[in-house]
Design a protein around this motif. Structure first.
Motif, short mmCIF file in Angstrom:
data_model
loop_
_atom_site.label_atom_id
_atom_site.label_comp_id
_atom_site.label_asym_id
_atom_site.label_seq_id
_atom_site.Cartn_x
_atom_site.Cartn_y
_atom_site.Cartn_z
N GLY A 1 -65.43 53.55 127.65
CA GLY A 1 -64.67 54.59 128.34
C GLY A 1 -63.32 54.11 128.83
N ARG A 2 -63.21 52.81 129.13
CA ARG A 2 -61.96 52.29 129.70
C ARG A 2 -61.34 51.17 128.88
NH1 ARG A 2 -63.95 51.59 135.90
NH2 ARG A 2 -65.56 50.45 134.76
N ASP A 3 -62.18 50.40 128.18
CA ASP A 3 -61.67 49.18 127.55
C ASP A 3 -61.33 49.38 126.08
OD1 ASP A 3 -61.80 47.81 129.90
OD2 ASP A 3 -63.78 46.95 129.51
N THR A 4 -60.05 49.51 125.80
CA THR A 4 -59.59 49.59 124.42
C THR A 4 -59.52 48.17 123.86
OG1 THR A 4 -57.30 49.35 125.09
CG2 THR A 4 -58.16 51.61 124.94
N PRO A 5 -59.46 48.04 122.52
CA PRO A 5 -59.31 46.70 121.93
C PRO A 5 -58.06 45.98 122.46
CG PRO A 5 -60.04 48.24 120.24
CD PRO A 5 -59.76 49.06 121.48
N ALA A 6 -56.94 46.68 122.58
CA ALA A 6 -55.71 46.02 123.03
C ALA A 6 -55.83 45.58 124.49
CB ALA A 6 -54.52 46.96 122.86
N ARG A 7 -56.38 46.45 125.33
CA ARG A 7 -56.53 46.12 126.74
C ARG A 7 -57.46 44.90 126.91
NH1 ARG A 7 -56.60 48.32 132.07
NH2 ARG A 7 -58.17 47.14 133.21
N THR A 8 -58.55 44.89 126.15
CA THR A 8 -59.53 43.80 126.27
C THR A 8 -58.94 42.48 125.80
OG1 THR A 8 -61.24 45.45 125.86
CG2 THR A 8 -61.90 43.14 125.71
N GLN A 9 -58.21 42.54 124.70
CA GLN A 9 -57.58 41.32 124.18
C GLN A 9 -56.58 40.76 125.20
OE1 GLN A 9 -54.58 41.65 120.95
NE2 GLN A 9 -56.02 40.40 119.80
N GLN A 10 -55.79 41.67 125.77
CA GLN A 10 -54.77 41.24 126.74
C GLN A 10 -55.43 40.65 127.99
OE1 GLN A 10 -53.41 42.85 129.75
NE2 GLN A 10 -51.67 41.45 129.81
N TRP B 1 -79.65 42.69 120.94
CA TRP B 1 -79.67 41.51 121.81
C TRP B 1 -80.68 41.62 122.92
CZ3 TRP B 1 -76.50 37.01 121.57
CH2 TRP B 1 -75.68 36.97 120.44
N GLY B 2 -81.21 42.82 123.14
CA GLY B 2 -82.29 42.98 124.11
C GLY B 2 -81.85 42.88 125.56
N PHE B 3 -80.67 43.37 125.87
CA PHE B 3 -80.28 43.44 127.28
C PHE B 3 -79.76 44.83 127.61
CE2 PHE B 3 -76.55 41.22 125.23
CZ PHE B 3 -75.65 42.26 125.31
N ALA B 4 -79.56 45.07 128.90
CA ALA B 4 -79.16 46.40 129.36
C ALA B 4 -77.70 46.39 129.79
CB ALA B 4 -80.03 46.84 130.52
N VAL B 5 -77.01 47.48 129.49
CA VAL B 5 -75.65 47.72 130.00
C VAL B 5 -75.60 49.18 130.41
CG1 VAL B 5 -73.23 47.98 129.32
CG2 VAL B 5 -74.50 45.97 128.58
N TYR B 6 -75.19 49.45 131.62
CA TYR B 6 -75.12 50.84 132.05
C TYR B 6 -74.10 51.00 133.17
CZ TYR B 6 -78.56 48.91 135.33
OH TYR B 6 -79.21 48.10 136.22
N ALA B 7 -73.50 52.18 133.22
CA ALA B 7 -72.50 52.47 134.26
C ALA B 7 -73.21 52.83 135.56
CB ALA B 7 -71.62 53.64 133.82
N GLU B 8 -72.61 52.42 136.67
CA GLU B 8 -73.12 52.81 137.98
C GLU B 8 -71.98 53.50 138.72
OE1 GLU B 8 -76.54 50.37 139.48
OE2 GLU B 8 -75.13 48.79 138.96
N GLY B 9 -72.31 54.56 139.44
CA GLY B 9 -71.27 55.40 140.00
C GLY B 9 -70.97 56.48 138.98
N ASP B 10 -69.96 57.27 139.23
CA ASP B 10 -69.67 58.40 138.35
C ASP B 10 -68.70 57.97 137.26
OD1 ASP B 10 -68.97 60.73 137.14
OD2 ASP B 10 -68.61 61.84 139.00
N ARG C 1 -67.15 59.58 135.25
CA ARG C 1 -65.99 60.48 135.07
C ARG C 1 -64.86 60.11 136.03
NH1 ARG C 1 -69.54 65.70 135.93
NH2 ARG C 1 -70.21 64.21 137.50
N THR C 2 -65.15 59.29 137.03
CA THR C 2 -64.11 58.82 137.95
C THR C 2 -63.59 57.47 137.43
OG1 THR C 2 -65.64 57.57 139.33
CG2 THR C 2 -65.32 59.89 139.90
N PRO C 3 -62.39 57.06 137.86
CA PRO C 3 -61.83 55.84 137.26
C PRO C 3 -62.47 54.55 137.74
CG PRO C 3 -60.27 56.82 138.81
CD PRO C 3 -61.42 57.76 138.72
N ASN C 4 -63.19 54.57 138.85
CA ASN C 4 -63.58 53.31 139.46
C ASN C 4 -65.09 53.03 139.47
OD1 ASN C 4 -60.89 52.72 139.96
ND2 ASN C 4 -60.91 53.76 141.93
N TYR C 5 -65.80 53.49 138.43
CA TYR C 5 -67.23 53.16 138.34
C TYR C 5 -67.40 51.68 137.98
CZ TYR C 5 -66.43 53.67 133.28
OH TYR C 5 -65.95 53.54 132.00
N THR C 6 -68.59 51.16 138.22
CA THR C 6 -68.88 49.77 137.84
C THR C 6 -69.88 49.78 136.68
OG1 THR C 6 -70.72 49.48 139.40
CG2 THR C 6 -68.50 48.99 140.22
#
Lengths: 168, 160
Positions: free
Chosen positions: A80-89, A115-124, A126-131
């Motif tokens: 949702g937030r990390d584009t390839p260019a942003r991540t590379q930079q 890989w058998g692990f979990a990744v999930y957003a916490e907070g909303d 749709r807002t810019p500052n979720y973790t």
């Protein structure tokens, strides 16, 4: 070793990201012949991810000439937030040779399954500052593509370098 | 979530104790009268505050050591800054191999003791930075305590 040693080691799961017009595709398989250190995080991560990346940068300096045999890869798991260019930079801020690759929603689903692990957003999300909850450990894959070691966050760069020298 | 729940429970009891002990007196961060009338200064002090460089719009953490030299416990109940859209207290924690962050609304600071805000633990999270953090910069935070005291923090920005 400063983490969990995989004994016996087994083949690391596949890891492929498509990239986009700005950053090329990347696959773990492309790195065969090098030791690969992987961390799955996100660029808006304020604490754990930058701590790990800073320790990687120190590990690279401690490795000196041996760093050419190691590839450090930060895999952003926040499409949702990390584009390839942003991540590379972002990854390059810590060391120009640390690779930063981004993922799509479909890639996140595939990677977490394989890989058998979990990744999930916490907070909303749709807002810019979720973790984002993500794996704590860095994964070390040897030059033959075998998963050998899982390093917890907080291992000093010098100690990471020592472990990487022992993984051949 | 076990860790964060423990923190919240501890904070609630510390908060009640602190409010009862202070009786609603208002003081500033520089000085306050203790029970025996002796004037003390700088009862709450912050040392070694630092942050990593970060881009505008990004997220960053502030780390420091907070020392309470008073004879009474206090509780950190708020953090504020002008540099980010959101400024919050967070604690990083691992559970079953997954790394998460808990938003903490209060953090007890025991009497004559220190609390460390450090990588992989408690930190002040700055979300939505309004300007980039450049090495050599200083950023300002305000810490607010249940006793009514406030402490200003000047945090140096370092290369990552």
């Amino acid at each position: 070793m400063h983490g969990t040693v995989m004994d016996p080691p087994s083949a690391a799961p596949p890891l492929v990201v498509a990239g986009d017009s700005t950053v090329p595709a990347w696959s773990l398989k492309d790195e065969t012949g090098r030791t690969v250190v992987l961390f799955f995080g996100y660029t808006h991560c304020p604490d754990v991810c930058p701590t790990v990346l800073a320790d990687w940068a120190r590990a690279k300096r401690a490795l000196g000439a041996d760093t050419a045999a190691v590839r450090f890869v930060f895999v952003a798991m926040d499409p949702g937030r990390d584009t390839p260019a942003r991540t590379q930079q972002h990854a390059r801020q810590f060391d120009p040779a640390i690779l930063g690759v981004a993922t799509t929603d479909a890639e996140v689903a595939r990677i977490t399954r394989d890989w058998g692990f979990a990744v999930y957003a916490e907070g909303d999300p749709r807002t810019p500052n979720y973790t984002v909850a993500h794996p704590a450990q860095s994964f070390v894959v040897d030059r033959k593509g075998r998963l050998r070691l899982m390093l917890p966050p907080g291992v000093r760069g010098e100690d990471i370098a020592k472990d990487l020298r022992r993984i051949r | 979530m076990r860790i964060s729940r423990k923190i919240c429970v501890a904070s609630v009891s510390a908060l009640v104790l602190t409010v009862a002990a202070c009786g609603g007196e208002t003081t500033d961060g520089a000085a306050r009268a203790t029970n025996d009338g002796v004037r003390q200064t700088a009862l709450l002090t912050v040392h070694d505050a630092w942050s990593r460089t970060a881009d505008s719009g990004a997220t960053a953490a502030v780390y420091f050591s907070l020392h309470n030299s008073a004879a009474e416990a206090d509780t950190l109940v708020g953090v504020a800054s002008d540099i980010a859209d959101e400024t919050m207290m967070h604690v990083s924690m691992e559970h079953g191999g997954t790394m998460r962050m808990a938003h903490v609304t209060s953090l007890p600071v025991p009497a004559r003791d220190s609390v460390a805000f450090q990588p992989l633990g408690a930190h002040v999270m700055l979300s939505g930075l309004r300007r980039p953090l450049v090495a050599g910069d200083t950023i300002a935070l305000t810490l607010r305590f249940s006793s009514g005291r406030t402490v200003g923090v000047r945090s140096g920005v370092r290369q990552p």
